[in-house]
Design a protein around this motif. Structure first.
Motif, PDB file in Angstrom:
ATOM      1  N   ALA A 261      70.979  11.109  38.022  1.00  0.00           N
ATOM      2  CA  ALA A 261      71.187  11.861  36.780  1.00  0.00           C
ATOM      3  C   ALA A 261      72.456  12.701  36.884  1.00  0.00           C
ATOM      4  CB  ALA A 261      69.987  12.756  36.495  1.00  0.00           C
ATOM      5  N   PRO A 262      73.263  12.785  35.806  1.00  0.00           N
ATOM      6  CA  PRO A 262      74.500  13.573  35.871  1.00  0.00           C
ATOM      7  C   PRO A 262      74.301  15.054  35.592  1.00  0.00           C
ATOM      8  CG  PRO A 262      74.391  12.397  33.788  1.00  0.00           C
ATOM      9  CD  PRO A 262      73.170  11.993  34.557  1.00  0.00           C
ATOM     10  N   ASN A 263      73.233  15.443  34.902  1.00  0.00           N
ATOM     11  CA  ASN A 263      73.041  16.820  34.464  1.00  0.00           C
ATOM     12  C   ASN A 263      72.016  17.522  35.342  1.00  0.00           C
ATOM     13  OD1 ASN A 263      74.828  16.391  32.291  1.00  0.00           O
ATOM     14  ND2 ASN A 263      73.164  15.575  31.037  1.00  0.00           N
ATOM     15  N   PHE A 264      72.208  18.853  35.485  1.00  0.00           N
ATOM     16  CA  PHE A 264      71.321  19.680  36.290  1.00  0.00           C
ATOM     17  C   PHE A 264      70.233  20.299  35.416  1.00  0.00           C
ATOM     18  CE2 PHE A 264      74.946  19.590  39.140  1.00  0.00           C
ATOM     19  CZ  PHE A 264      74.359  19.577  40.388  1.00  0.00           C
ATOM     20  N   THR A 265      69.088  20.527  36.022  1.00  0.00           N
ATOM     21  CA  THR A 265      68.048  21.382  35.460  1.00  0.00           C
ATOM     22  C   THR A 265      68.161  22.739  36.125  1.00  0.00           C
ATOM     23  OG1 THR A 265      66.578  19.505  35.075  1.00  0.00           O
ATOM     24  CG2 THR A 265      65.576  21.681  35.136  1.00  0.00           C
ATOM     25  N   GLN A 266      68.222  23.817  35.331  1.00  0.00           N
ATOM     26  CA  GLN A 266      68.501  25.150  35.864  1.00  0.00           C
ATOM     27  C   GLN A 266      67.302  26.057  35.669  1.00  0.00           C
ATOM     28  OE1 GLN A 266      72.542  26.800  35.511  1.00  0.00           O
ATOM     29  NE2 GLN A 266      71.624  28.578  34.541  1.00  0.00           N
ATOM     30  N   VAL A 267      66.985  26.843  36.702  1.00  0.00           N
ATOM     31  CA  VAL A 267      65.896  27.818  36.675  1.00  0.00           C
ATOM     32  C   VAL A 267      66.507  29.203  36.862  1.00  0.00           C
ATOM     33  CG1 VAL A 267      63.721  28.545  37.721  1.00  0.00           C
ATOM     34  CG2 VAL A 267      64.317  26.111  37.641  1.00  0.00           C
ATOM     35  N   ASP A 268      66.248  30.116  35.924  1.00  0.00           N
ATOM     36  CA  ASP A 268      66.817  31.466  35.951  1.00  0.00           C
ATOM     37  C   ASP A 268      65.769  32.488  36.401  1.00  0.00           C
ATOM     38  OD1 ASP A 268      69.145  30.361  34.945  1.00  0.00           O
ATOM     39  OD2 ASP A 268      68.550  30.704  32.869  1.00  0.00           O
ATOM     40  N   GLN A 269      66.268  33.705  36.637  1.00  0.00           N
ATOM     41  CA  GLN A 269      65.425  34.860  36.936  1.00  0.00           C
ATOM     42  C   GLN A 269      64.507  34.611  38.133  1.00  0.00           C
ATOM     43  OE1 GLN A 269      66.040  37.655  35.477  1.00  0.00           O
ATOM     44  NE2 GLN A 269      67.416  36.810  33.929  1.00  0.00           N
ATOM     45  N   VAL A 270      65.074  34.088  39.206  1.00  0.00           N
ATOM     46  CA  VAL A 270      64.338  33.915  40.449  1.00  0.00           C
ATOM     47  C   VAL A 270      64.616  35.135  41.327  1.00  0.00           C
ATOM     48  CG1 VAL A 270      63.950  32.447  42.454  1.00  0.00           C
ATOM     49  CG2 VAL A 270      64.552  31.417  40.259  1.00  0.00           C
ATOM     50  N   THR A 271      63.576  35.881  41.676  1.00  0.00           N
ATOM     51  CA  THR A 271      63.758  37.117  42.436  1.00  0.00           C
ATOM     52  C   THR A 271      63.431  36.964  43.915  1.00  0.00           C
ATOM     53  OG1 THR A 271      61.507  37.797  41.866  1.00  0.00           O
ATOM     54  CG2 THR A 271      63.295  38.541  40.422  1.00  0.00           C
ATOM     55  N   ARG A 272      62.785  35.863  44.293  1.00  0.00           N
ATOM     56  CA  ARG A 272      62.479  35.624  45.694  1.00  0.00           C
ATOM     57  C   ARG A 272      63.436  34.582  46.274  1.00  0.00           C
ATOM     58  NH1 ARG A 272      56.038  34.944  44.854  1.00  0.00           N
ATOM     59  NH2 ARG A 272      56.838  33.867  43.009  1.00  0.00           N
ATOM     60  N   THR A 273      63.361  34.409  47.568  1.00  0.00           N
ATOM     61  CA  THR A 273      64.279  33.483  48.233  1.00  0.00           C
ATOM     62  C   THR A 273      63.649  32.113  48.427  1.00  0.00           C
ATOM     63  OG1 THR A 273      63.553  34.328  50.389  1.00  0.00           O
ATOM     64  CG2 THR A 273      65.524  35.325  49.411  1.00  0.00           C
ATOM     65  N   TRP A 274      62.814  31.688  47.479  1.00  0.00           N
ATOM     66  CA  TRP A 274      62.254  30.344  47.509  1.00  0.00           C
ATOM     67  C   TRP A 274      61.846  29.965  46.093  1.00  0.00           C
ATOM     68  CZ3 TRP A 274      57.253  29.739  45.800  1.00  0.00           C
ATOM     69  CH2 TRP A 274      56.455  30.875  45.762  1.00  0.00           C
ATOM     70  N   LEU A 275      61.735  28.670  45.865  1.00  0.00           N
ATOM     71  CA  LEU A 275      61.344  28.148  44.552  1.00  0.00           C
ATOM     72  C   LEU A 275      60.572  26.856  44.756  1.00  0.00           C
ATOM     73  CD1 LEU A 275      61.504  28.236  41.422  1.00  0.00           C
ATOM     74  CD2 LEU A 275      63.572  26.845  41.608  1.00  0.00           C
ATOM     75  N   ASP A 276      59.458  26.717  44.003  1.00  0.00           N
ATOM     76  CA  ASP A 276      58.631  25.512  44.039  1.00  0.00           C
ATOM     77  C   ASP A 276      58.955  24.668  42.806  1.00  0.00           C
ATOM     78  OD1 ASP A 276      56.794  23.598  44.563  1.00  0.00           O
ATOM     79  OD2 ASP A 276      55.015  24.836  44.223  1.00  0.00           O
ATOM     80  N   ILE A 277      59.635  23.569  43.012  1.00  0.00           N
ATOM     81  CA  ILE A 277      59.976  22.648  41.921  1.00  0.00           C
ATOM     82  C   ILE A 277      58.805  21.696  41.721  1.00  0.00           C
ATOM     83  CG2 ILE A 277      61.569  20.849  41.159  1.00  0.00           C
ATOM     84  CD1 ILE A 277      63.731  22.164  42.835  1.00  0.00           C
ATOM     85  N   ARG A 278      58.305  21.594  40.481  1.00  0.00           N
ATOM     86  CA  ARG A 278      57.106  20.805  40.202  1.00  0.00           C
ATOM     87  C   ARG A 278      57.369  19.607  39.296  1.00  0.00           C
ATOM     88  NH1 ARG A 278      52.215  23.255  41.442  1.00  0.00           N
ATOM     89  NH2 ARG A 278      52.406  25.345  42.349  1.00  0.00           N
ATOM     90  N   ASP A 279      58.612  19.378  38.917  1.00  0.00           N
ATOM     91  CA  ASP A 279      58.906  18.245  38.034  1.00  0.00           C
ATOM     92  C   ASP A 279      59.964  17.329  38.643  1.00  0.00           C
ATOM     93  OD1 ASP A 279      60.971  20.023  37.848  1.00  0.00           O
ATOM     94  OD2 ASP A 279      61.191  19.889  35.679  1.00  0.00           O
ATOM     95  N   ALA A 280      59.933  17.195  39.951  1.00  0.00           N
ATOM     96  CA  ALA A 280      60.890  16.302  40.615  1.00  0.00           C
ATOM     97  C   ALA A 280      60.545  14.843  40.310  1.00  0.00           C
ATOM     98  CB  ALA A 280      60.880  16.549  42.123  1.00  0.00           C
ATOM     99  N   TRP A 281      61.535  14.005  40.429  1.00  0.00           N
ATOM    100  CA  TRP A 281      61.348  12.569  40.187  1.00  0.00           C
ATOM    101  C   TRP A 281      60.770  11.936  41.442  1.00  0.00           C
ATOM    102  CZ3 TRP A 281      65.799  10.036  36.948  1.00  0.00           C
ATOM    103  CH2 TRP A 281      65.969  10.753  35.771  1.00  0.00           C
ATOM    104  N   ARG A 282      59.785  11.079  41.242  1.00  0.00           N
ATOM    105  CA  ARG A 282      59.111  10.437  42.362  1.00  0.00           C
ATOM    106  C   ARG A 282      60.073   9.541  43.151  1.00  0.00           C
ATOM    107  NH1 ARG A 282      53.322   9.989  41.841  1.00  0.00           N
ATOM    108  NH2 ARG A 282      52.582  11.115  39.984  1.00  0.00           N
ATOM    109  N   GLY A 283      60.074   9.733  44.450  1.00  0.00           N
ATOM    110  CA  GLY A 283      60.821   8.861  45.340  1.00  0.00           C
ATOM    111  C   GLY A 283      62.329   8.960  45.235  1.00  0.00           C
ATOM    112  N   MET A 284      62.880   9.935  44.477  1.00  0.00           N
ATOM    113  CA  MET A 284      64.330  10.044  44.303  1.00  0.00           C
ATOM    114  C   MET A 284      64.863  11.234  45.098  1.00  0.00           C
ATOM    115  SD  MET A 284      64.755   7.482  42.380  1.00  0.00           S
ATOM    116  CE  MET A 284      66.500   7.693  42.074  1.00  0.00           C
ATOM    117  N   ARG A 285      66.048  11.075  45.680  1.00  0.00           N
ATOM    118  CA  ARG A 285      66.695  12.169  46.395  1.00  0.00           C
ATOM    119  C   ARG A 285      67.309  13.133  45.395  1.00  0.00           C
ATOM    120  NH1 ARG A 285      71.218  11.898  51.154  1.00  0.00           N
ATOM    121  NH2 ARG A 285      72.625  11.520  49.417  1.00  0.00           N
ATOM    122  N   HIS A 286      67.095  14.439  45.600  1.00  0.00           N
ATOM    123  CA  HIS A 286      67.542  15.481  44.681  1.00  0.00           C
ATOM    124  C   HIS A 286      68.623  16.342  45.338  1.00  0.00           C
ATOM    125  CE1 HIS A 286      63.904  14.240  42.665  1.00  0.00           C
ATOM    126  NE2 HIS A 286      64.155  15.031  41.634  1.00  0.00           N
TER     127      HIS A 286
END
Length: 451
Positions: A261-286
């Motif tokens: 994919a050419p475009n990024f998905t962006q998550v704002d207002q993260v206050t901790r030093t970790w993030l749990d991504i829950r909509d990743a594509w199956r079997g694809m490198r991100h």
């Protein structure tokens, strides 16, 4: 009562002077005292004293091996390697030292270009860095000076020398912030660049210390898969060393995309030093990147961190999905040779005991033989026919017994209870059982004859 015009004009001039930039004189760089400028190939004369000493002979020492004597030293056919310091001596005492500069003919004679200065601060407790990139490398001897002061005050400006870094091709000025300076008060910055060919001043910059905050990008960005979650990725990072999280915090932005994919998905207002991504594509490198900003939104965002990559967890491959591999062998309990197909990674040196369990499990789940299905179906059909024949035989015998009772007409002949000549004790109560004869289940006439 109207104000006197003179008093109003004086107040306006005072206000303008207080709010104006702290610029001092910005003119061409003058040659320092006891410095002589020469051109390659030209001749130059160095003087020891304005008047020649009355007694003794003046001797010279310097870059050239052969130097003459006397109050005036003539150097002809200058070369770049002739540049340096020359000293005149009399009676063992040094009378004067002259610095000779030999400029190359390609040195620019135009004044320097006006600088476009940008200032930033990596943290609340760091110095202010002002920098700019000239379009061309500055001429030798070019000097850059920065002045900074608080706006609307009459205090003296802080002067700071700027340095040119040839590796980065930019000027950098480092300004120390006095302790107790209000981060919300406006500051005025002015820069002057000058050379022997002229000078240029930058436009005044007005900013606050909070407004020029720009943290360094986060470090140690990692992307990890979450077990048994094919659409989750766990991203972790750390604060940059220039920002101390014990006193001030940062907020973060995270952007990610699968590699196709050419475009990024962006998550704002993260206050901790970790993030749990829950909509990743199956079997694809991100690809994942993180940037930071001061927690209350002061200043600018940092640059994006270096790219980090990761792939979500994938379920182990099923036996039916392994037909493309060439590593095949028949299972020991497979009489028809339909061996289970296994991936080649199971045959490496690091195969553990669970690999053998996977082999056995694959052999147990091997496909069923068509011949076995045919035998089972034939046996079932034969059992149904046999049950039907037994039922028909039983029905015919029952019908024959009813016919015999009807022919007797209900007559009951006199039968002695004990036949004469045969004592009771001589007759056995139970007759010996006759051995059963063979049952021919395939001969249907036996069941249908009625005998």
């Amino acid at each position: 009562m109207a104000r006197p015009p003179g008093l109003l004009r004086a107040a306006l001039l005072l206000l303008t002077a207080a709010s104006s930039a702290p610029r001092r004189r910005c003119g061409p760089v003058a040659l320092p005292q006891d410095t002589v400028l020469g051109r390659p190939g030209a001749n130059v004369t160095l003087l020891c004293r304005e008047r020649e000493p009355p007694n003794g002979t003046v001797l010279w020492s310097g870059r050239r091996r052969a130097l003459g004597g006397g109050n005036a030293l003539l150097l002809g056919g200058l070369r770049p390697e002739d540049a340096g310091r020359y000293s005149c001596h009399l009676g063992g005492h040094t009378l004067r030292t002259v610095r000779l500069l030999v400029e190359a003919p390609h040195c620019p004679t135009e004044p320097p270009e006006p600088p476009h200065v940008s200032c930033s601060r990596r943290s609340h407790d760091k110095d202010v860095l002002c920098e700019w990139r000239p379009r061309a490398s500055p001429a030798p001897g070019t000097r850059a000076v920065l002045w900074m002061k608080r706006r609307f005050t009459m205090e003296n400006a802080t002067e700071q020398r700027c340095h040119f870094y040839s590796a980065a091709q930019k000027f950098v000025c480092r300004v120390k912030v006095p302790p107790g300076t209000d981060d919300t008060k406006a500051l005025v910055v002015s820069v002057c660049v000058s050379s022997r060919a002229g000078s240029a001043a930058a436009e005044d910059r007005i900013f606050t210390l909070n407004g020029i905050l720009k943290p360094d990008p986060p470090l140690n960005v990692t992307v990890e898969a979450v077990e048994r979650s094919p659409q989750r990725l766990c991203v972790r990072w750390s604060y940059p060393p220039s920002w101390d999280p014990r006193f001030y915090w940062l907020r973060f932005q995270v952007r990610y995309r699968p590699e196709p994919a050419p475009n990024f998905t962006q998550v704002d207002q993260v206050t901790r030093t970790w993030l749990d991504i829950r909509d990743a594509w199956r079997g694809m490198r991100h690809v994942v990147q993180v940037r930071a900003q001061e927690e209350f939104g002061h200043g600018a965002w940092s640059e994006w961190s270096r790219e980090a990559v990761g792939t979500p967890w994938t379920e182990p491959r099923d036996v039916t999905e392994m037909g493309l591999y060439s590593s095949q062998f028949p299972a020991e309990d497979d009489p028809y040779g339909y061996g289970a197909t296994l991936p080649p990674e199971l045959f490496g040196d690091d195969t553990a005991d669970d690999a053998g369990g996977a082999v056995l499990e694959a052999a147990v789940r091997s496909p069923t033989s068509p011949y076995a299905l045919l035998v089972a179906g034939g046996s079932l059909l034969l059992a149904i026919i046999l049950c039907f024949a037994i039922g028909m035989r039983y029905k015919q015998r029952a019908r024959a017994q009813r016919g015999a009772k009807l022919e007797g007409g209900g007559q009951h002949p006199m039968v002695p209870l004990c036949p004469p000549g045969s004592p009771l004790s001589a007759t056995p109560l139970l007759s010996p059982a006759a051995p059963p004869g063979p049952l021919h289940v395939t001969n249907l006439d036996y069941f249908l004859s009625g005998k």
